[in-house]
Design a protein around this motif. Sequence first.
Motif, PDB file in Angstrom:
ATOM      1  N   LEU B 150       0.829  -1.212   0.000  1.00 40.66           N
ATOM      2  CA  LEU B 150       0.000   0.000   0.000  1.00 40.66           C
ATOM      3  C   LEU B 150       0.859   1.257   0.000  1.00 40.66           C
ATOM      4  N   LEU B 151       1.970   1.210   0.733  1.00 38.39           N
ATOM      5  CA  LEU B 151       2.859   2.386   0.767  1.00 38.39           C
ATOM      6  C   LEU B 151       3.444   2.649  -0.626  1.00 38.39           C
ATOM      7  N   GLU B 152       3.814   1.589  -1.310  1.00 38.44           N
ATOM      8  CA  GLU B 152       4.398   1.800  -2.643  1.00 38.44           C
ATOM      9  C   GLU B 152       3.338   2.232  -3.657  1.00 38.44           C
ATOM     10  N   LEU B 153       2.090   1.865  -3.401  1.00 40.50           N
ATOM     11  CA  LEU B 153       1.015   2.354  -4.287  1.00 40.50           C
ATOM     12  C   LEU B 153       0.782   3.852  -4.092  1.00 40.50           C
ATOM     13  N   SER B 154       1.177   4.350  -2.916  1.00 42.57           N
ATOM     14  CA  SER B 154       0.916   5.771  -2.630  1.00 42.57           C
ATOM     15  C   SER B 154       2.013   6.692  -3.153  1.00 42.57           C
ATOM     16  N   LEU B 155       3.077   6.135  -3.729  1.00 46.81           N
ATOM     17  CA  LEU B 155       4.204   6.956  -4.181  1.00 46.81           C
ATOM     18  C   LEU B 155       3.780   7.931  -5.295  1.00 46.81           C
ATOM     19  N   PRO B 156       4.544   8.996  -5.460  1.00 46.09           N
ATOM     20  CA  PRO B 156       4.170   9.971  -6.500  1.00 46.09           C
ATOM     21  C   PRO B 156       4.112   9.363  -7.909  1.00 46.09           C
ATOM     22  N   ARG B 157       4.904   8.325  -8.137  1.00 44.11           N
ATOM     23  CA  ARG B 157       4.868   7.623  -9.415  1.00 44.11           C
ATOM     24  C   ARG B 157       5.438   6.238  -9.221  1.00 44.11           C
ATOM     25  N   PRO B 158       5.063   5.259  -9.984  1.00 45.73           N
ATOM     26  CA  PRO B 158       4.278   5.312 -11.215  1.00 45.73           C
ATOM     27  C   PRO B 158       2.804   4.901 -11.058  1.00 45.73           C
ATOM     28  N   PHE B 159       2.373   4.506  -9.820  1.00 46.20           N
ATOM     29  CA  PHE B 159       1.017   3.944  -9.722  1.00 46.20           C
ATOM     30  C   PHE B 159      -0.048   5.034  -9.559  1.00 46.20           C
ATOM     31  N   ARG B 160      -0.054   5.992 -10.425  1.00 48.70           N
ATOM     32  CA  ARG B 160      -1.099   7.023 -10.382  1.00 48.70           C
ATOM     33  C   ARG B 160      -1.978   6.850 -11.621  1.00 48.70           C
ATOM     34  N   ILE B 161      -3.204   7.354 -11.517  1.00 48.64           N
ATOM     35  CA  ILE B 161      -4.200   6.969 -12.513  1.00 48.64           C
ATOM     36  C   ILE B 161      -4.461   8.068 -13.545  1.00 48.64           C
ATOM     37  N   LEU B 162      -4.119   7.736 -14.776  1.00 50.92           N
ATOM     38  CA  LEU B 162      -4.371   8.608 -15.936  1.00 50.92           C
ATOM     39  C   LEU B 162      -5.696   8.174 -16.559  1.00 50.92           C
ATOM     40  N   ALA B 163      -6.477   9.129 -17.015  1.00 50.85           N
ATOM     41  CA  ALA B 163      -7.755   8.784 -17.653  1.00 50.85           C
ATOM     42  C   ALA B 163      -7.485   8.007 -18.940  1.00 50.85           C
ATOM     43  N   PRO B 164      -8.301   7.015 -19.253  1.00 47.93           N
ATOM     44  CA  PRO B 164      -8.114   6.313 -20.533  1.00 47.93           C
ATOM     45  C   PRO B 164      -8.097   7.289 -21.711  1.00 47.93           C
ATOM     46  N   SER B 165      -8.819   8.405 -21.576  1.00 46.00           N
ATOM     47  CA  SER B 165      -8.835   9.393 -22.661  1.00 46.00           C
ATOM     48  C   SER B 165      -7.491  10.125 -22.790  1.00 46.00           C
ATOM     49  N   GLY B 166      -6.634   9.980 -21.783  1.00 43.23           N
ATOM     50  CA  GLY B 166      -5.324  10.636 -21.837  1.00 43.23           C
ATOM     51  C   GLY B 166      -4.264   9.772 -22.498  1.00 43.23           C
ATOM     52  N   PHE B 167      -4.575   8.487 -22.695  1.00 44.70           N
ATOM     53  CA  PHE B 167      -3.613   7.587 -23.344  1.00 44.70           C
ATOM     54  C   PHE B 167      -3.528   7.925 -24.832  1.00 44.70           C
ATOM     55  N   ALA B 168      -2.355   7.676 -25.411  1.00 39.54           N
ATOM     56  CA  ALA B 168      -2.227   7.843 -26.859  1.00 39.54           C
ATOM     57  C   ALA B 168      -3.178   6.854 -27.537  1.00 39.54           C
ATOM     58  N   ASP B 169      -3.687   7.220 -28.706  1.00 41.99           N
ATOM     59  CA  ASP B 169      -4.692   6.388 -29.384  1.00 41.99           C
ATOM     60  C   ASP B 169      -4.183   4.971 -29.606  1.00 41.99           C
ATOM     61  N   ASN B 170      -5.038   4.018 -29.311  1.00 41.35           N
ATOM     62  CA  ASN B 170      -4.741   2.586 -29.510  1.00 41.35           C
ATOM     63  C   ASN B 170      -3.444   2.162 -28.814  1.00 41.35           C
ATOM     64  N   GLU B 171      -3.152   2.753 -27.704  1.00 39.90           N
ATOM     65  CA  GLU B 171      -1.883   2.479 -27.029  1.00 39.90           C
ATOM     66  C   GLU B 171      -2.142   2.100 -25.580  1.00 39.90           C
TER      67      GLU B 171
END
Lengths: 311, 521
Positions: B150-171
């Motif tokens: 849980l502590l490692e999930l709280s780190l500033p990166r990389p386990f933060r959530i980007l909206a699917p709409s923010g992903f590059a197309d088909n990526e």
Amino acid sequence: MLLFIIKRLLLIIPIMLAVSFIVFAVLRMGPIDPALAYLLNSRIPPTEEAVKITRDELGLNKPFVQQYVTWLKNAAKLDFGESYTTKRSAFGDLMYYFPTTLKLAGLSMLIVILISVPLGITAAVNRGRIIDKIIKLGSFIGVSAPGFWLGFLLMYLFAVQLQILPPFGDGGPLHYIMPIFTLSFMSIAINTRLTRTSFLEHLNQRSVLYARIAGMNEAKITGKYTLKNSMLPIVTSLGMHFGELIGGAVVVETLFAWPGVGRYVVGSITNHDYPVIQCFMIIMTAIFIIVNLATDIIYAYLNPKIRYGRE
Amino acid sequence: MFKKFFVALLFVCCATVTAHTAENDTLTMAWPVNVGPLNPHLYTPNQMFAQVMVYDSLVRYNGKDVEPALAESWKISADGKTYTFNLRKNVKFSDGTPFNSAAVAKNFEAVMANSARHAWIALVSMIDSWETPDENTFILHLKNPYSITLLELSLPRPFRILAPSGFADNEVNTSKGIKKPVGTGPWVLKETKLGEYDIFVRNENYWGHKPSFSTLKVLVLPDPNSRVVALETGKVDILIGEGSFTVENFVRLSKDNKYITEKSAPRSTNMVALNSNRNATKELAVRQAIMYAVNKEALIKYVLLNQEQIAYQLYNPTLKYCDIGLVPFEYNVKKANDILDQAGWKKSGTYRQKNGLPLELDFHYIGTNPKHKALAEAIQADLMQVGIKLNLRAEENTIFYNLQTNGNFDLIFNKTWGPPFEPGSFTASMRKPSHADYQAQSGLKEKQQIDDTISALIISTDEKDIADKYKYILTTLHNEAVYLPFSYELDMAVYKKGRIQNFKFGEMNTEFMFHEMDLGK
């Protein structure tokens, strides 16, 4: 003359090749690992695996010759690779920041010419008088004052205490005063002394004496003949000053937060960002060659005895 | 004529009021570089504080443990290998698209697709699979139990959530970049001007305490002294974050009643690592003598200007599992001398020697770091008093870290990573040879046992067992004197009096709580 210019322009290619090879080799000869620098910047613990992965990503694990040939091929298409730090095109980034630096260096150059030449002449024609001594003192101060010290002093006085000038940024004419003064102060001082010396040298020549005997008025002797003749060393010096001004822009851009290439490149050097350093060196080499060429052309214009390309 | 004049006057007044309102609705801070493209799953040039402002993780570090963030609650299976997260309902990303388990799964997929890059977080190697039984449930399966998941999930990166709409197309993979930075955090990156500024605006869809002002402007000011000038001339409202200003400027501004200066709870520990596998520091007696010979109070007072807290143990005792009653090595020159005498190191002139070998050690520091240099000189003077000759070696930044990782040092500066990395992640990293800690400990006869205990600790699910193991590790390292901790570093901030109300620090040094602050005049 045209042949001379063409020859000099063609010379750019082998010089660029030599510079690129030297820079490429020297950067890789040192004990410093840019992969480690990247990891430290990213606050990633630099484990052996992490360093290896990063070296792979940055293409640093390939043999030196392969790295250089690939880089050269791409550089011919103005693709100097991606900055390790910003992850954008190194050439694109430099082109983005260069105009600001050129504006800063160009304006400073103009100020240097506009101030140092009249000051130098004034000192020369008033040799030994109080005005000469004041100019001399100012020149000594100018040569001794480091840019960062002067910059902070100006900032403290005019921005913090008096609050009459903006402390940083590029927002209007007032924003230019402190950075340009800081940048050009040392060059003004050096060039003033140089102009004075060169002017005095020519003022003591026989031709001037004959002109006076012939009854030519003093303003014409000073303003036309002596000035033109004494400009040769000044032009050479100004050519070098342009390079110095671009170099000095590093301090000014950092202090006054100007988004220029000097600040960007210093950051890249600290981060061991090879693509940016390599691209910058190539661009600077080109600038120096062109400035030198321009100096030579102006030389020929000022002194008809000099004609390049003829034996 | 009067009508025209009146209209013009009205226009000017309106413009003034609008300008004033705009200014009063904008907080300006300064940072050395632009915040980057804000890819939540990547590193430089993305700035951590900005990643934290724009993106949330499933859980948030609260100073001791974790608290709900995008996950409202969670359940850990008895074997410690399955984490079931109940996701917060009705959360929207800043672009209005819904947050759900599919979005979480897509982000985990992106992180794992680039797992080699994230290998420094042990959790990445522990993740086995995940599933999304419904829109609001995300289940994470681990290969082994991992107590700091849980502590490692709280780190500033990389386990933060980007909206699917923010992903590059088909990526699925974000390692080559993202389309746009869309998160669920309190702020949205609106505009970036390279080398000049970044502008964030309030996320109107934020699920938590919405920012009370609409805009946060981050000016790019690389020089720390220029940043202070910017504060003093009113161009920025607040300076916060590591290296934002010099300690000298902080002390000066703290005496000026126009400014408020703030200090956080202790963060990371500054220390010197002593190599137990090299030269005279191989000997416990020499290491212990160094512990007693350094006057930490003087270091704090005269070098660190009382802006850091004195440290006697590796981790701050306020951290979980770390208050274990260790007996500090208090400054005691006589004791240091006695220990060295008993160990056979006899004084010959200023310095000591044994069997013809001088008691001479190399101390490496980063040459461009003035704090390092001043501290190293003070420690050199302290050790001279007990007959230890310290050769100061100024190093280039990357060469310094190379020395740390290859163990070619007698003494070298080192620093813990601060919460939430410690004690868990930092302790786990001690097993990797490419850390100064591993190298410093490598000469200890207990090294293998320490490493085995750490390996057992991170997969343990029993709280008492974990606490016991920490006690063994920290006590052994303390008694073996491989670390000379001297200060707990604090985060610092300074702002104009009255400009900010309800100021508070985040729980990590990369978490700035602007969304919970209010603006004054």
